[in-house]
Enzyme design. Sequence first.
Site, PDB file in Angstrom:
ATOM      1  N   SER A   1     -10.570  -0.465   3.436  1.00 30.94           N
ATOM      2  CA  SER A   1      -9.617  -0.665   4.648  1.00 30.94           C
ATOM      3  C   SER A   1      -9.540   0.677   5.248  1.00 30.94           C
ATOM      4  CB  SER A   1      -8.444  -1.328   4.455  1.00 30.94           C
ATOM      5  OG  SER A   1      -8.786  -2.720   3.939  1.00 30.94           O
TER       6      SER A   1
ATOM      7  N   ARG B   1       0.998  -1.116   0.047  1.00 27.53           N
ATOM      8  CA  ARG B   1       0.092   0.029   0.185  1.00 27.53           C
ATOM      9  C   ARG B   1       0.884   1.139  -0.014  1.00 27.53           C
ATOM     10  NH1 ARG B   1      -3.210  -3.639  -0.865  1.00 27.53           N
ATOM     11  NH2 ARG B   1      -5.327  -3.411  -0.031  1.00 27.53           N
TER      12      ARG B   1
ATOM     13  N   GLU C   1      -4.479   3.487   6.523  1.00 24.26           N
ATOM     14  CA  GLU C   1      -4.201   3.551   5.190  1.00 24.26           C
ATOM     15  C   GLU C   1      -4.790   4.684   4.421  1.00 24.26           C
ATOM     16  OE1 GLU C   1      -5.869   1.806   1.535  1.00 24.26           O
ATOM     17  OE2 GLU C   1      -5.982   0.191   2.803  1.00 24.26           O
TER      18      GLU C   1
HETATM   19  N1  EPU Z   1     -11.234 -10.729   9.617  1.00 23.29           N
HETATM   20  C1  EPU Z   1     -11.551 -10.643  10.979  1.00 23.29           C
HETATM   21  N2  EPU Z   1     -12.688  -9.936  11.163  1.00 23.29           N
HETATM   22  C2  EPU Z   1     -13.007  -9.374   9.945  1.00 23.29           C
HETATM   23  C3  EPU Z   1     -12.658  -9.234   8.804  1.00 23.29           C
HETATM   24  C4  EPU Z   1     -11.548 -10.311   8.471  1.00 23.29           C
HETATM   25  O1  EPU Z   1     -11.140 -11.415  11.885  1.00 23.29           O
HETATM   26  O2  EPU Z   1     -14.198  -8.584  10.178  1.00 23.29           O
HETATM   27  C5  EPU Z   1      -9.876 -11.835   9.495  1.00 23.29           C
HETATM   28  C6  EPU Z   1     -10.510 -13.004   8.460  1.00 23.29           C
HETATM   29  O3  EPU Z   1     -10.815 -14.051   9.175  1.00 23.29           O
HETATM   30  C7  EPU Z   1      -9.257 -13.064   7.442  1.00 23.29           C
HETATM   31  C8  EPU Z   1      -8.310 -11.874   7.742  1.00 23.29           C
HETATM   32  O4  EPU Z   1      -8.984 -11.004   8.720  1.00 23.29           O
HETATM   33  O5  EPU Z   1      -8.388 -14.178   7.957  1.00 23.29           O
HETATM   34  C9  EPU Z   1      -8.148 -11.174   6.665  1.00 23.29           C
HETATM   35  O6  EPU Z   1      -9.440 -10.513   6.195  1.00 23.29           O
HETATM   36  P1  EPU Z   1      -9.681 -10.329   4.523  1.00 23.29           P
HETATM   37  O7  EPU Z   1      -9.526 -11.553   3.674  1.00 23.29           O
HETATM   38  O8  EPU Z   1     -11.057  -9.654   4.299  1.00 23.29           O
HETATM   39  O9  EPU Z   1      -8.575  -9.178   4.101  1.00 23.29           O
HETATM   40  P2  EPU Z   1      -8.142  -7.800   4.886  1.00 23.29           P
HETATM   41  O10 EPU Z   1      -6.372  -8.141   5.209  1.00 23.29           O
HETATM   42  O11 EPU Z   1      -8.843  -7.454   6.099  1.00 23.29           O
HETATM   43  C10 EPU Z   1      -7.105  -7.079   2.889  1.00 23.29           C
HETATM   44  C11 EPU Z   1      -6.839  -5.588   2.063  1.00 23.29           C
HETATM   45  C12 EPU Z   1      -8.399  -5.333   1.404  1.00 23.29           C
HETATM   46  C13 EPU Z   1      -8.577  -6.390   0.300  1.00 23.29           C
HETATM   47  C14 EPU Z   1      -8.600  -7.686   1.213  1.00 23.29           C
HETATM   48  C15 EPU Z   1      -8.623  -8.945   0.166  1.00 23.29           C
HETATM   49  C16 EPU Z   1      -5.440  -4.170   3.321  1.00 23.29           C
HETATM   50  C17 EPU Z   1      -5.519  -3.069   4.287  1.00 23.29           C
HETATM   51  N3  EPU Z   1      -6.774  -4.525   3.094  1.00 23.29           N
HETATM   52  O12 EPU Z   1      -8.137  -6.757   3.892  1.00 23.29           O
HETATM   53  O13 EPU Z   1      -8.172  -4.126   0.554  1.00 23.29           O
HETATM   54  O14 EPU Z   1      -9.568  -6.278  -0.368  1.00 23.29           O
HETATM   55  O15 EPU Z   1      -7.281  -7.910   1.683  1.00 23.29           O
HETATM   56  O16 EPU Z   1      -7.413  -8.970  -0.481  1.00 23.29           O
HETATM   57  O17 EPU Z   1      -4.737  -4.638   3.249  1.00 23.29           O
HETATM   58  C18 EPU Z   1      -8.530  -1.444   0.801  1.00 23.29           C
HETATM   59  O18 EPU Z   1      -7.362  -1.704   0.791  1.00 23.29           O
HETATM   60  O19 EPU Z   1      -9.290  -0.579   0.859  1.00 23.29           O
HETATM   61  C19 EPU Z   1      -9.088  -3.162   0.873  1.00 23.29           C
HETATM   62  C20 EPU Z   1     -10.278  -3.192   1.107  1.00 23.29           C
END
Ligand code: EPU
Length: 365
Positions: free
Chosen positions: A266, A191, A361
Amino acid sequence: MASTMLHTSLRCVNKTAGRIDHMRIQTDVSLKPFNSFGVDAHGKYFVVLKSEDEVSVFFQSEEYHALQLANRPTLLLGGGSNLLFTKDFDGLVVKNEITGVRVLEENEEAVLVEVGGGGMWHDFVVTCIEHEWGGVENLSLIPGTVGAAPVQNIGAYGVELKDVFHSLRGWDMVKQCFVEFNKEECLFGYRSSIFKTKYKNNLLITSVVFKLSNHHHKLSLDYGAIENQLIEASITQPTIKDVSTAVIQIRKSKLPDPKEIGNAGSFFKNPVVDASQLAEIKRHFPDLSAHASGAGFKIAAAWLIEQAGWKGYREGDVGCHAKQALVLVNYGGASGNGILQLSKKIQDSVYSMFGIMLEPEVNIL
Ligand code: EPU
């Protein structure tokens, strides 16, 4: 493949015919339609630029230099999908509306495509799927513009913009001329890029060139959620369109549509901790999942926020989304400051529970 970029398709301004309407500086403009949080801040001055010629004419104009002399700051606005206005903007807001997609070179394996920085990112993804160009399907439905995408090296479901990036071109606000950046020069990270550091607010990205696969694709299907979505749809030999559809379904099921509920995706980055910090947290929270990232381990900020009890929290029109704790939302009348206050409370409570300070972010203004 040669990397020569031509810009003959960009619309020309008749410099002697006086100013085109959208190039006139407007004053005291509501920025509510221009930020996906839907916060009602105002821009003191506002201008729309629709071609490279307009960019060079405008930034060398007397009107612009007068604002510079008056020490008015300039904000280069893309889709406003990674921005939080906490107050009115007391300077000039420049809205990039340079659009267009052009094939520069093509062979059986790859295609080089130049895209206007002001076009919407997802519209470009749709164009790629229609033309059988592969590489951006995992990045379907990400809000924002093409020009904003390299700034924060957008990423989702195992793919980052840098994986398909070739080069970009933009107006250097300091040197007052067009400059080009190849991939190495962009210093892409998680990012982040040079446009968030050294070139912060100093480069109006007019076009981006992508290198995409042409008809024969290498799909990125490792991300569990995509795999599951394809299995559910009984798809065993997915096409780029299938992957895009799967990603759209996953995003729609978890992430609020900014047109319905204001948000900027995010709000925080996923933090990276070292091995000893990870071991210490795991001693108390054995469920925590983390994966190796550079010299450390990346932890899901959403998980930390959920453990701290914020998921689904609402206070007036400000909230923490019920399906994805990393997303802060505006249910209608929230102020930027209200959203910022909630983000601070979340940071404090995650810090006192885990000893980790979450880093926003979103760009806070
Ligand atoms: N999780 C939780 N609680 C929640 C949501 C998720 O515990 O409310 C856990 C899930 O179990 C999962 C982990 O967090 O194991 C990761 O969740 P997710 O796959 O939804 O991805 P994220 O790490 O929360 C990142 C990006 C997103 C992108 C997703 C999918 C960042 C800051 N965010 O989110 O990007 O869509 O991966 O690849 O890296 C953005 O940047 O605006 C964005 C939405």
